[in-house]
Enzyme design. Structure first.
Site, PDB file in Angstrom:
ATOM      1  N   SER A 142       0.848  -1.191   0.000  1.00 53.41           N
ATOM      2  CA  SER A 142       0.000   0.000   0.000  1.00 53.41           C
ATOM      3  C   SER A 142       0.881   1.237   0.000  1.00 53.41           C
ATOM      4  CB  SER A 142      -0.884   0.005   1.255  1.00 53.41           C
ATOM      5  OG  SER A 142      -1.449   1.280   1.489  1.00 53.41           O
ATOM      6  N   TYR A 155      -1.424  -0.948  10.242  1.00 52.70           N
ATOM      7  CA  TYR A 155      -1.621  -1.387   8.858  1.00 52.70           C
ATOM      8  C   TYR A 155      -0.413  -1.015   8.002  1.00 52.70           C
ATOM      9  CZ  TYR A 155      -3.675  -1.444   4.141  1.00 52.70           C
ATOM     10  OH  TYR A 155      -3.924  -1.677   2.802  1.00 52.70           O
TER      11      TYR A 155
END
Length: 253
Positions: A142, A155
């Site tokens: 990401s 995350y």
């Protein structure tokens, strides 16, 4: 005629994973598709098989589970004879401020995103090594692994770990012609994100190219990295974000 390849894709019931599956199916690649939701992945397999005419098998369950990983590998081998491509796309996002973030949420993000990817890659690489014809592993990271984003510390940490895993595995897997790369999508219009009516408008304003990515944008990059056209690329991360990480304005500003 070249033998058909076989790909395993996790998190493939919808969104980016499904778009990647459709892209590979158009290249006549047999598919083992996984998703936590059985209905989604079964429907995805039926649709892809009907449209593209390739063999597609659904395996529902937690992609980080040892039993599910074993089932995906065994199913690929018993039905198609090889494991050529593995795309570890499954992952979870649990938002939360750092000062209040719970141990339970941290461990869950780490279990699914890091351990799930690590052990699927390990199981697949063992098979690819014995096949003697190499293979391609691809992880989904990401842009949060590259730029800070509010309430996503755990995350982001898990995604950055995947990029380092891909780089580190070059040492151990390149001798077997197994390539390992990572894609890092930015804001992407998916079934989940479009539930927020402001999502695409917000990200279009702060993305240099003027729009959020489509799932096809991400799938195109993924398909390239696992293809023979990328046969000399390994240990790399490809950021697909319309230029956002170059300027990084916050969506909350």
């Amino acid at each position: 005629m070249k033998p058909q390849k076989t790909a395993i894709i996790t998190g493939a019931g919808q969104g980016i994973g499904l778009a990647i599956a459709e892209k590979l199916a158009a290249q006549s690649i047999n598919l083992i598709l996984n998703d936590l939701e059985e209905g989604l992945v079964t429907e995805a397999c039926e649709r892809i098989s009907r449209i593209h005419g390739v063999s597609t098998i659904a395996i529902a369950g937690d992609a980080s589970s040892e039993k599910v990983i074993e089932s995906m590998i065994k199913t690929a081998l018993s039905n198609f004879g090889t494991v050529d491509i593995v795309i570890a796309n499954s992952g979870i996002t649990l938002f939360g401020a750092f000062l209040e973030y719970s141990r339970a949420d941290f461990m869950e993000v780490s279990r699914v995103n890091q351990a799930g990817t690590f052990f699927l890659a390990q199981a697949a690489a063992r098979v690819m090594k014995d096949q003697l014809n190499g293979g391609a592993l691809l992880f989904t990271s990401s842009v949060t692994a590259h730029q800070s984003h509010e309430n996503l510390a755990a995350y982001a940490m898990s995604k950055a770990a995947l990029e380092m895993l891909a780089k580190n595995l070059v040492l151990e897997l390149a001798p077997y012609n197994i390539r390992v790369n990572t894609i890092a999508p930015g804001a992407t219009a998916t079934n989940r994100t479009i539930l927020d009516p402001e999502y695409e408008n917000t990200w279009s304003k702060i993305t240099p190219l003027g729009r959020a990515a489509s799932v096809q944008d991400i799938a195109n990059a993924a398909a390239f990295l696992v293809s023979e056209e990328a046969r000399h690329i390994t240990g790399q991360t490809l950021i697909i974000d319309g230029g956002w990480t170059s300027v990084s304005p916050s969506p909350y500003a």
